[in-house]
Design a protein around this motif. Structure first.
Motif, mmCIF file in Angstrom:
data_model
loop_
_atom_site.group_PDB
_atom_site.id
_atom_site.type_symbol
_atom_site.label_atom_id
_atom_site.label_comp_id
_atom_site.label_asym_id
_atom_site.label_seq_id
_atom_site.Cartn_x
_atom_site.Cartn_y
_atom_site.Cartn_z
ATOM 1 N N GLU A 144 50.958 7.775 -3.744
ATOM 2 C CA GLU A 144 52.219 7.453 -3.065
ATOM 3 C C GLU A 144 52.957 6.309 -3.774
ATOM 4 O O GLU A 144 54.180 6.354 -3.932
ATOM 5 C CB GLU A 144 51.939 7.080 -1.605
ATOM 6 C CG GLU A 144 51.542 8.247 -0.727
ATOM 7 C CD GLU A 144 51.229 7.806 0.689
ATOM 8 O OE1 GLU A 144 51.273 6.564 0.948
ATOM 9 O OE2 GLU A 144 50.960 8.672 1.532
ATOM 10 N N LEU A 145 52.198 5.318 -4.208
ATOM 11 C CA LEU A 145 52.824 4.204 -4.926
ATOM 12 C C LEU A 145 53.394 4.694 -6.252
ATOM 13 O O LEU A 145 54.511 4.334 -6.619
ATOM 14 C CB LEU A 145 51.791 3.098 -5.168
ATOM 15 C CG LEU A 145 52.291 1.897 -5.984
ATOM 16 C CD1 LEU A 145 53.509 1.235 -5.321
ATOM 17 C CD2 LEU A 145 51.168 0.864 -6.177
ATOM 18 N N TYR A 147 60.812 -3.744 -9.159
ATOM 19 C CA TYR A 147 60.123 -2.597 -9.752
ATOM 20 C C TYR A 147 58.997 -3.064 -10.672
ATOM 21 O O TYR A 147 57.884 -2.538 -10.640
ATOM 22 C CB TYR A 147 61.128 -1.749 -10.533
ATOM 23 C CG TYR A 147 60.494 -0.629 -11.323
ATOM 24 C CD1 TYR A 147 60.220 0.595 -10.719
ATOM 25 C CD2 TYR A 147 60.159 -0.798 -12.660
ATOM 26 C CE1 TYR A 147 59.623 1.631 -11.429
ATOM 27 C CE2 TYR A 147 59.557 0.229 -13.387
ATOM 28 C CZ TYR A 147 59.293 1.434 -12.770
ATOM 29 O OH TYR A 147 58.700 2.449 -13.477
ATOM 30 N N LEU A 153 58.826 -1.224 -0.602
ATOM 31 C CA LEU A 153 59.797 -0.566 -1.474
ATOM 32 C C LEU A 153 60.678 0.406 -0.694
ATOM 33 O O LEU A 153 61.881 0.502 -0.949
ATOM 34 C CB LEU A 153 59.075 0.168 -2.605
ATOM 35 C CG LEU A 153 58.378 -0.731 -3.641
ATOM 36 C CD1 LEU A 153 57.518 0.109 -4.580
ATOM 37 C CD2 LEU A 153 59.393 -1.543 -4.429
ATOM 38 N N VAL A 154 60.102 1.123 0.253
ATOM 39 C CA VAL A 154 60.881 2.070 1.059
ATOM 40 C C VAL A 154 61.930 1.336 1.888
ATOM 41 O O VAL A 154 63.054 1.821 2.062
ATOM 42 C CB VAL A 154 59.951 2.898 1.964
ATOM 43 C CG1 VAL A 154 60.754 3.667 3.009
ATOM 44 C CG2 VAL A 154 59.111 3.851 1.130
ATOM 45 N N GLU A 201 54.443 7.676 -6.985
ATOM 46 C CA GLU A 201 55.599 8.549 -6.730
ATOM 47 C C GLU A 201 56.872 7.737 -6.456
ATOM 48 O O GLU A 201 57.944 8.057 -6.969
ATOM 49 C CB GLU A 201 55.308 9.481 -5.557
ATOM 50 C CG GLU A 201 54.323 10.596 -5.902
ATOM 51 C CD GLU A 201 53.904 11.398 -4.689
ATOM 52 O OE1 GLU A 201 54.435 11.115 -3.601
ATOM 53 O OE2 GLU A 201 53.039 12.283 -4.825
ATOM 54 N N ILE A 202 56.737 6.681 -5.662
ATOM 55 C CA ILE A 202 57.937 5.899 -5.346
ATOM 56 C C ILE A 202 58.393 5.114 -6.576
ATOM 57 O O ILE A 202 59.594 4.917 -6.787
ATOM 58 C CB ILE A 202 57.728 4.969 -4.135
ATOM 59 C CG1 ILE A 202 59.069 4.460 -3.635
ATOM 60 C CG2 ILE A 202 56.809 3.802 -4.468
ATOM 61 C CD1 ILE A 202 59.019 3.755 -2.307
ATOM 62 N N CYS A 217 48.280 -0.596 -1.595
ATOM 63 C CA CYS A 217 49.292 0.417 -1.912
ATOM 64 C C CYS A 217 50.196 0.693 -0.722
ATOM 65 O O CYS A 217 51.422 0.839 -0.867
ATOM 66 C CB CYS A 217 48.612 1.708 -2.374
ATOM 67 S SG CYS A 217 47.803 1.555 -3.982
ATOM 68 N N ARG A 228 66.034 -1.969 -5.595
ATOM 69 C CA ARG A 228 64.779 -1.345 -6.007
ATOM 70 C C ARG A 228 64.753 -1.115 -7.523
ATOM 71 O O ARG A 228 64.464 -0.032 -8.010
ATOM 72 C CB ARG A 228 64.583 -0.026 -5.257
ATOM 73 C CG ARG A 228 63.120 0.414 -5.145
ATOM 74 C CD ARG A 228 63.021 1.744 -4.431
ATOM 75 N NE ARG A 228 63.584 1.690 -3.087
ATOM 76 C CZ ARG A 228 63.903 2.766 -2.370
ATOM 77 N NH1 ARG A 228 63.724 3.967 -2.876
ATOM 78 N NH2 ARG A 228 64.415 2.646 -1.153
ATOM 79 N N VAL A 257 54.215 0.211 -0.860
ATOM 80 C CA VAL A 257 55.094 1.354 -0.607
ATOM 81 C C VAL A 257 56.044 1.052 0.544
ATOM 82 O O VAL A 257 57.252 1.329 0.475
ATOM 83 C CB VAL A 257 54.265 2.618 -0.311
ATOM 84 C CG1 VAL A 257 55.149 3.730 0.249
ATOM 85 C CG2 VAL A 257 53.560 3.092 -1.579
ATOM 86 N N ALA A 286 60.274 7.532 -8.700
ATOM 87 C CA ALA A 286 61.586 7.883 -8.138
ATOM 88 C C ALA A 286 62.627 6.809 -8.413
ATOM 89 O O ALA A 286 63.818 7.051 -8.318
ATOM 90 C CB ALA A 286 61.466 8.112 -6.635
#
Length: 428
Positions: free
Chosen positions: A421-422, A399, A386-387, A424-425, A379, A394, A383, A428
């Motif tokens: 955290e994964l 995705y 992706l950030v 959530e992103i 994870c 993204r 993350v 988003a």
């Protein structure tokens, strides 16, 4: 600058290497030239160096408008911003050959000045435009444009590449609408198949599956009409990646099998691609034996692939692309060691600007970590990837691949911090 005889001569010959170099020498950057002419700065630089040409009528017209070059100097109709009454060889009183002759004599009395050359060009184009050339002037430029798009994003946002691609694709329509000799028609269809296929690739990467499939259907029709079975196989193999990446592995395997039949057993880029995509589809469809057989076939074809088809483009099949496919296939099969070998090699061969590919490889690596029991590390890696990714990237395929990783994590781990955290992103 239009009083310079050398420049006027270059304009008459549409020698834009001379034109762009002259403008650049006057202190105007290639970026400003590109912006004015609605071209890519890289292409302007290549043209100035003589490494590329600009022959498509639409391109020549953009250059004329962007640099304010009178159309007659380039063999074009008058541009909207010109006052061309003095240069025209057309009679205002009907078809009057004597009046046209006198206008030409008057224009030439002062020598080969810019107005005189413009009048000569106008006289020639009056007739030239009524002729039917064997090969349209802008076909070669459109073929070159298709080849250029094959090099992928080069750090550009997919939406920008999409706009440029479709803009050039539409330039094919008037050529396809006219009767053409059979060889020219085949070349036009071949270029249309390539451009439609690459448009479908970008749409796939952006997550627009329906539009992607529609463009692949157009690409397949154009490829079939071109008579190039390898292009047809390439289109079908690339099309197979839409259901492959969006949850329909059986449909992907069916398309990949069609591609393999069309490509045959010769070592071509389309044949290797078809086998590699089939392997990924079989792996996702829980058919490990068929997947490994297809992987072996892909490796065998890759070993025999001619050097000319090994470049790193969308239209060919290089070592980097091969390892990208192997990475996903072996990751799906749970063979983490083989997957990591391919991930490492693919990353070594990927340019720093290959943003999407490098991210997908990182997510494959994260999936391997999860398979090997380190879900937290998996994870964190996903993350971070992706950030670091620009917002334009993204979406779509990236995705989907990250979502596949999240959905592979058992529900009992979904409240762990790294997994949250994964999620959530992705939300988003």
């Amino acid at each position: 600058m239009l009083t310079d005889p050398d420049l006027v001569r270059a304009l008459a010959q549409r020698d834009f290497a001379v034109v762009f170099s002259a403008v650049h020498d006057c202190g105007i950057s290639f970026n400003r030239i590109a912006e004015a002419c609605v071209l890519k700065a890289e292409r302007v630089s290549q043209i100035a160096r003589g490494a590329a040409s600009a022959t498509a009528l639409t391109t020549v017209e953009r250059i004329a408008g962007g640099l304010r070059i009178p159309g007659a100097l380039l063999g074009l109709a008058a541009q909207p911003w010109e006052d061309t009454a003095a240069l025209s060889t057309e009679s205002h009183d009907g078809d009057d050959p004597m009046k046209r002759r006198n206008l030409l004599r008057g224009a030439l009395a002062a020598g080969l000045t810019a107005p005189a050359l413009a009048a000569l060009t106008a006289a020639r184009t009056d007739v030239d435009q009524t002729l039917s050339p064997d090969t349209p002037q802008d076909l070669a430029d459109l073929e070159a444009a298709a080849e250029g798009y094959g090099y992928g994003y080069h750090g550009q946002a997919p939406t920008r590449v999409l706009a440029d691609l479709v803009g050039d694709f539409t330039a094919l329509r008037p050529l396809l609408a006219l009767p053409q000799p059979a060889p020219v028609r085949a070349r036009l269809c071949h270029t249309a198949g390539q451009m439609a296929g690459m448009t479908a690739i970008v749409l796939h990467d952006l997550g627009s599956r329906r539009e992607s499939r529609a463009w692949f259907a157009t690409a397949a029709r154009a490829a079939a009409e071109s008579g190039d079975r390898q292009l047809y196989a390439w289109v079908r193999a690339r099309e197979a990646m839409v259901p492959l990446n969006y949850g329909a592995p059986k449909a992907a395997a069916d398309l990949a099998d069609q591609a393999r039949r069309a490509a045959g057993n010769q070592p071509t880029a389309a044949a290797v691609l078809s086998a590699a995509v089939a392997a990924r589809a079989y792996a996702l469809n829980h058919q490990p034996d068929q997947a490994r057989t297809a992987l072996a076939a892909a490796d065998a074809l890759m070993e025999r692939l001619p050097a000319g088809e090994r470049s790193d483009t969308w239209l060919t099949y290089g070592e980097q692309k091969h390892h990208v496919h192997l990475s996903h296939a072996y990751t799906t099969l749970g063979d983490s060691d083989r997957a990591r070998e391919s991930q490492q090699r693919a990353l070594e061969l990927s340019a720093p600007t290959s943003t999407m590919t490098r991210t997908l490889l990182t997510i494959d690596g994260a999936a391997c970590a999860h398979h090997d029991g380190d879900t937290e590390q998996a994870c964190h890696r996903a993350v971070a990837a992706l950030v670091a990714l620009p917002g334009d990237f993204r979406t779509g395929l990236v995705y989907r691949r990250a979502l596949d990783l999240y959905e592979a994590i058992p529900a009992q781990h979904h409240r762990e911090r790294a997994v949250l955290e994964l999620r959530e992103i992705l939300a988003a």
